[in-house]
Scaffold this motif. Structure first.
Motif, mmCIF file in Angstrom:
data_model
loop_
_atom_site.group_PDB
_atom_site.id
_atom_site.type_symbol
_atom_site.label_atom_id
_atom_site.label_comp_id
_atom_site.label_asym_id
_atom_site.label_seq_id
_atom_site.Cartn_x
_atom_site.Cartn_y
_atom_site.Cartn_z
ATOM 1 N N ASP A 26 6.657 -14.576 20.794
ATOM 2 C CA ASP A 26 6.077 -13.266 21.074
ATOM 3 C C ASP A 26 4.892 -13.035 20.152
ATOM 4 O O ASP A 26 4.760 -13.650 19.086
ATOM 5 C CB ASP A 26 7.127 -12.169 20.869
ATOM 6 N N TRP A 27 4.006 -12.124 20.571
ATOM 7 C CA TRP A 27 2.798 -11.846 19.794
ATOM 8 C C TRP A 27 3.083 -10.749 18.768
ATOM 9 O O TRP A 27 3.606 -9.697 19.109
ATOM 10 C CB TRP A 27 1.654 -11.397 20.709
ATOM 11 N N GLU A 28 2.727 -11.033 17.518
ATOM 12 C CA GLU A 28 2.845 -10.042 16.451
ATOM 13 C C GLU A 28 1.435 -9.627 16.034
ATOM 14 O O GLU A 28 0.621 -10.460 15.625
ATOM 15 C CB GLU A 28 3.591 -10.625 15.244
ATOM 16 N N TRP A 29 1.171 -8.313 16.125
ATOM 17 C CA TRP A 29 -0.171 -7.801 15.835
ATOM 18 C C TRP A 29 -0.207 -7.207 14.436
ATOM 19 O O TRP A 29 0.655 -6.417 14.060
ATOM 20 C CB TRP A 29 -0.571 -6.736 16.856
ATOM 21 N N ASN A 30 -1.224 -7.586 13.681
ATOM 22 C CA ASN A 30 -1.409 -7.065 12.332
ATOM 23 C C ASN A 30 -2.802 -6.482 12.205
ATOM 24 O O ASN A 30 -3.760 -6.992 12.785
ATOM 25 C CB ASN A 30 -1.228 -8.167 11.275
ATOM 26 N N THR A 31 -2.885 -5.404 11.428
ATOM 27 C CA THR A 31 -4.196 -4.827 11.148
ATOM 28 C C THR A 31 -4.964 -5.765 10.252
ATOM 29 O O THR A 31 -4.500 -6.134 9.183
ATOM 30 C CB THR A 31 -4.058 -3.463 10.459
ATOM 31 N N ASN A 32 -6.119 -6.187 10.711
ATOM 32 C CA ASN A 32 -6.969 -7.068 9.936
ATOM 33 C C ASN A 32 -8.093 -6.219 9.381
ATOM 34 O O ASN A 32 -8.945 -5.751 10.124
ATOM 35 C CB ASN A 32 -7.517 -8.181 10.822
ATOM 36 N N VAL A 33 -8.088 -5.960 8.076
ATOM 37 C CA VAL A 33 -8.999 -4.976 7.509
ATOM 38 C C VAL A 33 -10.426 -5.463 7.621
ATOM 39 O O VAL A 33 -10.833 -6.377 6.925
ATOM 40 C CB VAL A 33 -8.653 -4.679 6.042
ATOM 41 N N GLY A 34 -11.165 -4.875 8.552
ATOM 42 C CA GLY A 34 -12.589 -5.151 8.630
ATOM 43 C C GLY A 34 -13.338 -4.199 7.717
ATOM 44 O O GLY A 34 -12.772 -3.324 7.087
ATOM 45 N N ALA A 35 -14.624 -4.372 7.627
ATOM 46 C CA ALA A 35 -15.451 -3.472 6.832
ATOM 47 C C ALA A 35 -16.848 -3.513 7.390
ATOM 48 O O ALA A 35 -17.262 -4.511 7.970
ATOM 49 C CB ALA A 35 -15.460 -3.888 5.361
ATOM 50 N N ALA A 36 -17.567 -2.415 7.241
ATOM 51 C CA ALA A 36 -18.950 -2.406 7.699
ATOM 52 C C ALA A 36 -19.660 -3.599 7.079
ATOM 53 O O ALA A 36 -19.535 -3.850 5.892
ATOM 54 C CB ALA A 36 -19.631 -1.105 7.290
ATOM 55 N N PRO A 37 -20.383 -4.383 7.860
ATOM 56 C CA PRO A 37 -20.950 -5.627 7.352
ATOM 57 C C PRO A 37 -21.811 -5.472 6.118
ATOM 58 O O PRO A 37 -21.849 -6.344 5.280
ATOM 59 C CB PRO A 37 -21.777 -6.135 8.538
ATOM 60 N N SER A 80 -7.231 -15.768 9.377
ATOM 61 C CA SER A 80 -6.631 -14.993 10.458
ATOM 62 C C SER A 80 -5.282 -14.397 10.087
ATOM 63 O O SER A 80 -4.857 -13.423 10.700
ATOM 64 C CB SER A 80 -6.475 -15.867 11.700
ATOM 65 N N ASP A 81 -4.589 -14.964 9.104
ATOM 66 C CA ASP A 81 -3.258 -14.469 8.769
ATOM 67 C C ASP A 81 -3.247 -13.556 7.554
ATOM 68 O O ASP A 81 -2.253 -12.879 7.302
ATOM 69 C CB ASP A 81 -2.306 -15.640 8.512
ATOM 70 N N ASN A 82 -4.316 -13.540 6.774
ATOM 71 C CA ASN A 82 -4.407 -12.680 5.595
ATOM 72 C C ASN A 82 -5.524 -11.668 5.798
ATOM 73 O O ASN A 82 -6.421 -11.859 6.605
ATOM 74 C CB ASN A 82 -4.693 -13.498 4.330
ATOM 75 N N LEU A 83 -5.461 -10.604 5.014
ATOM 76 C CA LEU A 83 -6.512 -9.596 5.082
ATOM 77 C C LEU A 83 -7.764 -10.053 4.342
ATOM 78 O O LEU A 83 -8.858 -9.554 4.595
ATOM 79 C CB LEU A 83 -6.011 -8.285 4.470
ATOM 80 N N ALA A 84 -7.614 -10.962 3.413
ATOM 81 C CA ALA A 84 -8.718 -11.352 2.552
ATOM 82 C C ALA A 84 -8.431 -12.780 2.072
ATOM 83 O O ALA A 84 -7.323 -13.281 2.223
ATOM 84 C CB ALA A 84 -8.815 -10.377 1.373
ATOM 85 N N GLY A 95 -7.202 -22.399 14.032
ATOM 86 C CA GLY A 95 -6.832 -20.992 14.058
ATOM 87 C C GLY A 95 -6.692 -20.381 12.685
ATOM 88 O O GLY A 95 -6.389 -19.192 12.562
ATOM 89 N N PHE A 96 -6.932 -21.163 11.618
ATOM 90 C CA PHE A 96 -6.775 -20.647 10.261
ATOM 91 C C PHE A 96 -7.776 -19.541 9.964
ATOM 92 O O PHE A 96 -7.477 -18.588 9.238
ATOM 93 C CB PHE A 96 -6.952 -21.776 9.236
ATOM 94 N N ALA A 97 -8.981 -19.647 10.517
ATOM 95 C CA ALA A 97 -10.031 -18.674 10.218
ATOM 96 C C ALA A 97 -10.852 -18.417 11.473
ATOM 97 O O ALA A 97 -10.828 -19.188 12.428
ATOM 98 C CB ALA A 97 -10.924 -19.186 9.088
ATOM 99 N N PHE A 98 -11.573 -17.304 11.448
ATOM 100 C CA PHE A 98 -12.473 -16.989 12.551
ATOM 101 C C PHE A 98 -13.711 -16.298 11.999
ATOM 102 O O PHE A 98 -13.719 -15.764 10.889
ATOM 103 C CB PHE A 98 -11.791 -16.130 13.614
#
Length: 730
Positions: free
Chosen positions: A612-623, A661-665, A644-647
């Protein structure tokens, strides 16, 4: 109560607010004289959603105010009760009218608004336990769970689980206390271990706080402290390391016997020639990075002219072209020291002991370069635009500007896509005016061209075929023989900007309420996938033939290969309008991106766990830092690494953000791509980025660099280099 008003009416509004305060009515109003921006609208949205009543102080000024219109739109969208009063009436009469309206708001809406505000704050902060509801708050809000929003229900469920855990913890605490009495010696050992671990964590936290304080005062001390981090992958360390490395220090420098006045030759070619305050000329080979001194030489060959003239009024830099204002941008600490890059894309402005670099066409501050020993007296670009030099006292220093290599640089072109080619050392570069060019990825030379008589709006390719959506029609282009033929789509399939997804047999084309699956063999529609809401914004076909669709209201849909069932995987609460849906080769992650996904908490990434798909908030920021136009929130293209490790995500302001992709930072941001990023292509260890400003840039891809340990090593390298150059002490 939220008060919406024009600042030209603030005298009357402040009097009304004072009367309301006397009658124990709490109010919120924005007293800052700022324009509509992302931080402003986020704060205002929260205040309006938390308010019981939205009060409009109507006047001619309010009716023509952009911020007031934005506030009114937010209030309408949130369903907040609204009342309108007219500026100029007796404030005591108006206060009575407003309080009467306030009392008509149903009392049961209060707990719901409190619940929504708490849930939103909890979600935006990464869903920490410390922000969950207390037992009393949980009881007060629990009766409204049936009508609560999905996020609110998730917040209540998490709070309930915490209360259960606390009860269990209390029981275990009693049990542990009994055991501790029986095994006192063991307790002492455990306590000693805990205290030691806490002390280590506290020491690490103090180092981070110390480094944060040092960055503003001395970038080199900040680098030195940051180089000692990396012992864990915490978000606070990642934030610090990113902050330290975001403002580069010089990586080359040499000394003069007397202070420098200006560069004798610009742009900088094979030699760096500098005129000192006594009109003597000194030079050093630009490539002699290990040489710390210069030789006295002949007079320079002169300073190249620029298509722009630049002036400074306070902190406002104005760029003039042919006697007319071309762009204006505010640069903090700006001084009248300017240098325009040879391709006229970048303007370097002296600011203290460094320079601020402005994207001329975007009229936006892109990046700050710091670390010169004193205020810069002059600036000069290298002839290839990859490096900026500064004369500062008795030192001449330089910073690397370009990340990777610029393969194609055509200021008058607009690149809409970069597509794979049969050969891995080439790619197809698609221009907006319909020309497809086969480009060598070694040196940027063009080896072949195909032309389509149309203006390209969206494009996609699979190395053998390119699919183009143009203003005049839709095209299948055979990249082998160069032939192009039109195909038809239904009337509700108007051309929409973006990147199209293809496999070997079909292409996906978003329409108003569906996705057309078009056969590459004959251009016919093989099937149509209908979606709900406001329709699709983007669609991706996976290697297994599954279809992933991003909606214009923030939805993500999944259709398995061979099935017509549309499964809703997620709805983004920020309402991000999707422009691309990223899926890696392993197909175990999904990263939908679009307009608004750069806002904090609005980027969500999924991974497959136990089917199943688990959705996590990926903290973006204004560039980029500071107040930016809303266009910078548009994420227009992106790509996953094969693992898939990074995008990577490309934004409309030219920023490229690379993150795991799996960590916020940690997040690595590239800010030196000119023009809005329109397309990306990842081949092995290089990310190729095409922009609307005629740039094809090759950026090194380094997954192992996305760790605190790697960034700390980078900081250590920068500090070591600075020490060798005689900059920043030791």
């Amino acid at each position: 109560m939220f008060i919406s008003y024009s600042r030209r009416d603030e005298g009357w509004v402040f009097d009304l607010r004072a009367v309301l305060a006397e009658r124990e009515v709490r109010t919120w109003l924005d007293q800052r004289d700022i324009s509509v921006s992302v931080p402003w609208i986020d704060e205002v949205t929260e205040a309006i959603e938390d308010a019981t009543l939205f009060l409009v102080c109507d006047s001619p000024f309010w009716a023509t105010s952009g911020p007031c219109a934005a506030e009114d739109a937010v209030a309408a969208g949130s369903g907040t009760a609204r009342v309108v009063v007219t500026v100029g009436q007796r404030v005591h009469d108006v206060a009575t009218e407003v309080i009467a309206a306030l009392r008509t708001v149903p009392a049961e809406s209060y707990p719901l608004r409190e619940l929504h505000a708490q849930a939103r704050a909890w979600h935006a902060a990464g869903r920490p336990n410390r922000l969950l509801a207390s037992k009393e708050q949980h009881v007060r809000s629990g009766s409204h769970v049936a009508v609560a929003a999905p996020l609110d229900r998730a917040f209540l469920a998490a709070s309930s689980r915490r209360h259960t855990r606390r009860r269990a913890a209390l029981f275990m605490g009693v049990l542990i206390a009994v055991v501790a009495v029986l095994f006192g010696v063991l307790l002492v050992v455990v306590r000693s271990t805990v205290e030691r671990n806490n002390a280590q964590q506290a020491a690490a936290y103090r180092r981070v706080l110390q480094a944060k304080a040092e960055i503003a005062r001395d970038p080199y001390r900040g680098l030195r402290i940051a180089s000692g981090l990396g012992d864990n992958e915490s978000a606070i360390q990642a934030d610090l390391l990113r902050g330290v490395l975001a403002t580069p220090v010089p990586d080359d420098a040499f000394d003069l016997p007397v202070p420098a006045a200006r560069f004798a030759t610009t742009p900088i070619g094979a030699d760096v020639s500098v005129e000192d305050v006594s009109h003597g000329v000194w030079s050093r080979a630009a490539s002699a990075g290990e040489r710390r001194t210069a030789n006295q030489g002949p007079a320079g060959t002169g300073r190249a002219s620029s298509p722009y003239t630049v002036s400074l009024d306070g902190e406002v830099v104005t760029v003039w072209s042919e006697g007319k204002v071309h762009r204006k941008v505010q640069v903090s600490g700006a001084r009248p020291v300017f240098a325009v890059s040879p391709d006229a894309r970048w303007l370097a402005v002296g600011s203290g002991s460094g320079a601020s670099v402005v994207d001329v066409e975007a009229g936006a501050l892109r990046r700050e370069l710091i670390g010169a020993p004193v205020e810069v007296a002059d600036l000069a670009w290298s002839a290839d635009g990859t490096r900026l030099w500064a004369a500062a006292g008795t030192k001449v220093v330089s910073w690397r500007w370009t990340t990777g290599a610029v393969l194609v640089n055509e200021p008058r072109s607009w690149f809409q896509g970069v597509l794979p080619a049969r050969s891995g050392d080439h790619a197809w570069l698609v221009e907006r005016l319909g020309t497809l060019r086969l480009v060598s990825l070694r040196d940027g030379t063009i080896t072949r061209e195909i032309h389509v008589d149309d203006t390209v709006v969206a494009v996609g390719g699979n190395a053998t075929t390119a699919v183009i959506r143009g203003l005049a029609g839709n095209w299948l282009v055979d990249l082998g023989d160069g032939s192009a033929r039109r195909f038809e789509l239904p009337a509700n399939c108007g051309a929409r900007a973006g990147n199209l997804s293809l496999d070997a047999d079909v292409a996906l084309l978003p329409c108003d309420d569906s996705v057309a699956v078009v056969s590459l063999a004959d251009g016919r529609i093989a099937r149509t996938v209908h979606v709900t809401g406001h329709g699709p914004g983007a669609a991706t076909i996976t290697g297994r033939g599954d279809i992933v669709i991003g909606g214009r209201d923030g939805e993500v849909y999944w259709i398995e290969h061979g099935s017509d069932a549309v499964r809703t995987l997620m709805t983004n609460l920020c309402g991000v309008s999707m422009t691309a849906v990223l899926v890696p080769q392993e197909e175990d992650r999904i990263a939908p991106i679009g307009v608004g996904s750069a806002q904090i908490g609005c980027s969500r990434v999924a991974r497959m766990i136990d089917g199943d798909w688990e959705w996590n908030t990926n903290v973006g920021a204004a560039p980029t830092e500071g107040t930016r136009p809303s266009l910078t929130l548009a994420a227009l293209s992106g790509t996953f690494s094969p693992s898939g490790f990074a995008f990577a995500v490309g934004y409309a302001d030219g920023s490229v953000v690379i993150q795991p992709s799996d960590n916020l930072a940690p997040i690595v941001t590239v800010q030196d791509v000119a023009g809005g990023v329109r397309s990306m292509l990842l081949i092995e260890d290089t990310l190729y980025v095409a922009s609307r400003a005629g740039i094809l840039q090759a950026i090194p891809w380094c997954e192992k660099c996305l760790s605190n340990a790697a960034l700390a090593q980078q900081a250590a390298g920068a500090f070591s280099r600075a020490t060798a150059l005689g900059l920043g002490g030791n």
